[in-house]
Design an enzyme around this catalytic site. Sequence first.
Site, PDB file in Angstrom:
ATOM      1  N   ASN A   1     -33.907  -1.425   4.274  1.00  9.19           N
ATOM      2  CA  ASN A   1     -34.784  -2.506   4.739  1.00  9.19           C
ATOM      3  C   ASN A   1     -34.332  -3.176   6.026  1.00  9.19           C
ATOM      4  O   ASN A   1     -34.914  -4.190   6.421  1.00  9.19           O
ATOM      5  CB  ASN A   1     -34.912  -3.573   3.643  1.00  9.19           C
TER       6      ASN A   1
ATOM      7  N   ASN B   1     -41.320   7.506  -9.714  1.00  9.07           N
ATOM      8  CA  ASN B   1     -39.998   7.859 -10.229  1.00  9.07           C
ATOM      9  C   ASN B   1     -39.010   8.001  -9.079  1.00  9.07           C
ATOM     10  O   ASN B   1     -39.260   8.723  -8.116  1.00  9.07           O
ATOM     11  CB  ASN B   1     -40.040   9.160 -11.016  1.00  9.07           C
TER      12      ASN B   1
ATOM     13  N   HIS C   1     -31.265   5.031 -12.168  1.00 10.73           N
ATOM     14  CA  HIS C   1     -29.830   4.990 -11.927  1.00 10.73           C
ATOM     15  C   HIS C   1     -29.478   5.125 -10.448  1.00 10.73           C
ATOM     16  O   HIS C   1     -30.076   5.888  -9.711  1.00 10.73           O
ATOM     17  CB  HIS C   1     -29.067   6.068 -12.713  1.00 10.73           C
TER      18      HIS C   1
ATOM     19  N   LYS D   1     -34.064  -6.001  -4.552  1.00  7.17           N
ATOM     20  CA  LYS D   1     -34.085  -7.271  -3.833  1.00  7.17           C
ATOM     21  C   LYS D   1     -35.479  -7.493  -3.248  1.00  7.17           C
ATOM     22  O   LYS D   1     -35.980  -6.672  -2.492  1.00  7.17           O
ATOM     23  CB  LYS D   1     -33.025  -7.260  -2.730  1.00  7.17           C
TER      24      LYS D   1
ATOM     25  N   ARG E   1     -32.123  -9.509  -7.258  1.00 10.67           N
ATOM     26  CA  ARG E   1     -31.897 -10.709  -6.448  1.00 10.67           C
ATOM     27  C   ARG E   1     -33.112 -11.030  -5.591  1.00 10.67           C
ATOM     28  O   ARG E   1     -33.959 -10.182  -5.333  1.00 10.67           O
ATOM     29  CB  ARG E   1     -30.643 -10.571  -5.585  1.00 10.67           C
TER      30      ARG E   1
ATOM     31  N   TYR F   1     -31.269   1.768  -4.746  1.00  9.80           N
ATOM     32  CA  TYR F   1     -31.473   0.467  -4.108  1.00  9.80           C
ATOM     33  C   TYR F   1     -32.855   0.431  -3.479  1.00  9.80           C
ATOM     34  O   TYR F   1     -33.309   1.400  -2.858  1.00  9.80           O
ATOM     35  CB  TYR F   1     -30.434   0.222  -3.010  1.00  9.80           C
TER      36      TYR F   1
ATOM     37  N   ALA G   1     -31.977   9.931  -8.969  1.00 10.69           N
ATOM     38  CA  ALA G   1     -30.686   9.249  -8.858  1.00 10.69           C
ATOM     39  C   ALA G   1     -30.254   9.141  -7.397  1.00 10.69           C
ATOM     40  O   ALA G   1     -30.366  10.087  -6.630  1.00 10.69           O
ATOM     41  CB  ALA G   1     -29.637   9.994  -9.666  1.00 10.69           C
TER      42      ALA G   1
END
Length: 304
Positions: free
Chosen positions: A243, A234, A220, A208, A190, A223, A237
């Site tokens: 942010n 890298n 996987h 984002k 997004r 965010y 998980a």
Amino acid sequence: MRVARLIYIPERDHTFPATSPERPFRGFSVAGVSIAAYCASRLREAGFEAVFNPEAAVTESAAEVVEVSMHDFSPEAAAWLAFCGTGEVRNEEGRLLARKGPGNGLSRVFSGREAAVERLVYPWDLLDWQERVMEGMEGMEGDDFSGRPGVYILGSLRVGKGTVVMPGVVVEGSAWVGDGCRLGPNCHLRGYVSMGNGCVAGQGVELKNCIIGDGTFIPHLSYAGDSIIGNDVNFGAGTVCSNFRHDGGEHRMMAAGRLEITGRNKLGAVIGDHVRLGANTVVLPGRVVPPGAWTMPGETFTGT
């Protein structure tokens, strides 16, 4: 003939580690557009017939070539100087915008009302620049995914050769993805997102307003928001690059050894090349992760 040459000013470049020897300032790119190419295009729009890169030899007389800073970039100031004699133009902070010929010529200070200046000095400036570049592409059609079950494009998605888009991919905004990448399954992009070649944004990943270099894997349950992520990084998980501060306050970030005010209330991380983030790492807002750094699983990265 109106001729310009872009100039790189090392002491004005505080973008490291967003830029690096592998991604030098003039070649740093979003959505396939480098800083040098963007500045050259804008100068041509302002009426310059030829624009040269910093290291290029120019056949025109030195007195006729307008040298234009890529850091405090102003096509309007450069165009004004092209019509004048030798001299230089600076902004109200005293930063060089453009110069022409030897010294002892004209000298003018442009206010922000007289000439717009695009600053490309700090890492967070690159996020603002990405938005300008990709806004300029919004009139262009993205790839057609209308026949792909489970893929929802609420904006535009452009992908390179060999890139695989799996079911569950949702794009809200504008995303540009390079060659040989994999998106999904169940991946959410997004805002403005630019990814280099050979990247993975996999299962349960949300990105984002991010700039991501080549060969970076976010495979996987991760965010990243308002972040710049280098080459060959890298994410283990569950890694999170947060942010936003609880108090909604303005972020500060280290740049060139100083803690600088960013003017942003949403700012994630600047992550250098070849970083390895262990599973469930949390990178706090406004942090700089140096090139080659490793974190342990479950670590909270607090500095710099």
